[in-house]
Design an enzyme around this catalytic site. Structure first.
Site, PDB file in Angstrom:
ATOM      1  N   ARG A  75      43.479 -24.116  33.648  1.00 56.05           N
ATOM      2  CA  ARG A  75      44.043 -22.974  34.611  1.00 56.05           C
ATOM      3  C   ARG A  75      45.566 -23.099  34.632  1.00 56.05           C
ATOM      4  NH1 ARG A  75      40.959 -24.538  39.905  1.00 56.05           N
ATOM      5  NH2 ARG A  75      41.049 -26.760  38.947  1.00 56.05           N
ATOM      6  N   GLN A  76      46.170 -23.763  33.973  1.00 59.63           N
ATOM      7  CA  GLN A  76      47.528 -23.516  33.703  1.00 59.63           C
ATOM      8  C   GLN A  76      47.888 -22.771  32.541  1.00 59.63           C
ATOM      9  OE1 GLN A  76      50.214 -24.396  35.716  1.00 59.63           O
ATOM     10  NE2 GLN A  76      51.835 -24.092  34.589  1.00 59.63           N
ATOM     11  N   HIS A 108      38.798 -21.165  30.942  1.00 55.94           N
ATOM     12  CA  HIS A 108      39.002 -20.205  31.879  1.00 55.94           C
ATOM     13  C   HIS A 108      39.583 -19.164  31.332  1.00 55.94           C
ATOM     14  CE1 HIS A 108      40.000 -19.168  35.928  1.00 55.94           C
ATOM     15  NE2 HIS A 108      41.466 -19.053  35.844  1.00 55.94           N
ATOM     16  N   ASP A 146      35.108 -13.561  41.894  1.00 53.54           N
ATOM     17  CA  ASP A 146      36.443 -12.641  41.655  1.00 53.54           C
ATOM     18  C   ASP A 146      36.549 -11.980  40.554  1.00 53.54           C
ATOM     19  OD1 ASP A 146      36.740 -14.444  39.839  1.00 53.54           O
ATOM     20  OD2 ASP A 146      37.920 -15.860  41.325  1.00 53.54           O
ATOM     21  N   LYS A 169      39.156 -10.347  46.005  1.00 54.75           N
ATOM     22  CA  LYS A 169      40.089 -11.640  46.500  1.00 54.75           C
ATOM     23  C   LYS A 169      41.348 -11.139  46.772  1.00 54.75           C
ATOM     24  CE  LYS A 169      40.278 -15.831  44.065  1.00 54.75           C
ATOM     25  NZ  LYS A 169      39.885 -17.142  43.479  1.00 54.75           N
ATOM     26  N   ARG A 171      44.882 -12.647  48.460  1.00 56.81           N
ATOM     27  CA  ARG A 171      45.777 -13.699  49.020  1.00 56.81           C
ATOM     28  C   ARG A 171      46.430 -13.328  50.198  1.00 56.81           C
ATOM     29  NH1 ARG A 171      46.179 -18.808  47.695  1.00 56.81           N
ATOM     30  NH2 ARG A 171      45.095 -18.666  45.886  1.00 56.81           N
ATOM     31  N   ASP A 195      30.386 -18.585  38.579  1.00 55.67           N
ATOM     32  CA  ASP A 195      31.788 -18.940  38.424  1.00 55.67           C
ATOM     33  C   ASP A 195      32.156 -19.804  37.131  1.00 55.67           C
ATOM     34  OD1 ASP A 195      34.698 -18.412  38.713  1.00 55.67           O
ATOM     35  OD2 ASP A 195      34.702 -19.322  40.830  1.00 55.67           O
TER      36      ASP A 195
HETATM   37  C1  R5P Z   1      39.588 -19.386  39.593  1.00 51.71           C
HETATM   38  O1  R5P Z   1      40.089 -18.449  38.926  1.00 51.71           O
HETATM   39  C2  R5P Z   1      38.175 -20.326  39.068  1.00 51.71           C
HETATM   40  O2  R5P Z   1      37.354 -19.389  38.280  1.00 51.71           O
HETATM   41  C3  R5P Z   1      37.380 -20.755  40.333  1.00 51.71           C
HETATM   42  O3  R5P Z   1      37.144 -19.431  40.992  1.00 51.71           O
HETATM   43  C4  R5P Z   1      38.337 -21.716  41.173  1.00 51.71           C
HETATM   44  O4  R5P Z   1      39.102 -22.646  40.089  1.00 51.71           O
HETATM   45  C5  R5P Z   1      37.298 -22.256  42.107  1.00 51.71           C
HETATM   46  O5  R5P Z   1      38.359 -23.265  42.577  1.00 51.71           O
HETATM   47  P1  R5P Z   1      37.878 -23.993  44.053  1.00 51.71           P
HETATM   48  O6  R5P Z   1      36.475 -24.208  44.026  1.00 51.71           O
HETATM   49  O7  R5P Z   1      38.889 -24.865  44.540  1.00 51.71           O
HETATM   50  O8  R5P Z   1      37.904 -22.678  45.015  1.00 51.71           O
END
Ligand code: R5P
Length: 271
Positions: A75-76, A108, A146, A169, A171, A195
């Site tokens: 994710r980074q 990701h 998302d 989504k 923020r 997801d």
């Molecule tokens: C974010 O873009 C990922 O695809 C997941 O939706 C996210 O990492 C899920 O994280 P969490 O379970 O903490 O909401």
């Protein structure tokens, strides 16, 4: 890390695949050391401190592959603030120096590894996720929480042959996210949210609440990577009817095998 002595002949006589996660951090280190050990064996670098092994054997050439079920640091994938490293790229560049190809399961953001020197195959477990959901949940509707998960969720919906949509989504601040339904008609329907990963479970819980408010009768969550940090399993139990994850990471909801997807990628790489 050491290649067992009785495995040395096999490692030198056939293509070799190391299956290893880059999570937690010790996994990164173990992966690097194991790849280096395997590569030394394949190159015939077998000398040891006591000098009792053959000093040099022939180099058996390329054929060392790495299969990563869960790619930690994925994710980074960009610099979110100045001064940061793009960790997802850095880790792959290091690992790529020690092998002839890498297969990564449901990365990701695959774009972060474009243009690498080492061949990379990004594979998906969505066919296996679809199979599980079709058999155990029989959803009427697949939802992406998302825009980032749209491709994966669409694939699952197409394989099952059911409806699909996604949530927007927004923020509000660092701790608050609002989900807005998009062309959603889930009244009286069984919905599965798909997801790539579930970490704290926050994304799934909020999406599920939005679905239940709109009349969904049952909501399930499915993902490739079940990190389930900070009490996620019990939090999810209060918001969804079922959680289905692959075994890319050991977790109590690992009900789908990630092996077929990794095997598809390895076959492609080796062919
Ligand atoms: C974010 O873009 C990922 O695809 C997941 O939706 C996210 O990492 C899920 O994280 P969490 O379970 O903490 O909401």
């Amino acid at each position: 890390m050491r290649v067992p002595e009785d495995a040395i002949d096999a490692v030198r006589s056939e293509a070799t695949v190391l299956v290893s996660n880059t999570y937690p951090d010790s996994g990164v280190l173990q992966t690097i050391l194991m790849l280096k050990a395997l590569r030394d064996v394949r190159r015939g670098e077998l000398s040891n401190v006591k000098g009792i092994e053959p000093q040099k054997m022939s180099d058996v050439g390329s054929g060392l592959y790495l299969a990563i079920p869960y790619y930690g640091y994925s994710r980074q994938d960009k610099r979110f603030s100045k001064g940061e490293a793009i960790s997802a790229r850095v880790i792959a560049e290091i690992l790529g120096d020690y092998c002839d190809g890498i297969v990564i399961l449901d990365l990701h953001e695959p774009a972060v590894l474009e243009g690498m020197d080492v061949p990379i195959r990004c594979v998906s477990a969505m066919p296996e996720v679809a199979e599980r959901l079709a058999k155990e949940v029989k959803p009427d509707f697949i939802l992406s929480p998302d825009k980032g998960a749209i491709d994966r969720a669409t694939e699952v919906a197409n394989l099952i042959g059911c409806e699909f949509s996604y949530l927007e989504k927004t923020r509000i601040d660092a701790h608050t996210i609002e989900h807005h339904p998009k062309d959603l008609d889930v009244n009286g329907k069984i919905v599965a949210i798909v997801d790539d990963m579930i970490s704290t479970g926050g994304t799934i819980c909020r999406a599920s609440d939005a679905l239940l408010r709109q009349g969904a009768t049952e909501v399930h969550a499915a993902c490739t990577h079940g990190l389930f940090t900070g009490g996620a399993i019990s939090r999810l139990a209060n918001h969804v009817d079922g959680v289905h994850s692959t075994d890319s990471l050991p977790n109590p909801r690992a009900v789908i095998s990630a092996a077929p997807a990794l095997a598809r990628g390895l076959k492609e790489l080796m062919d």
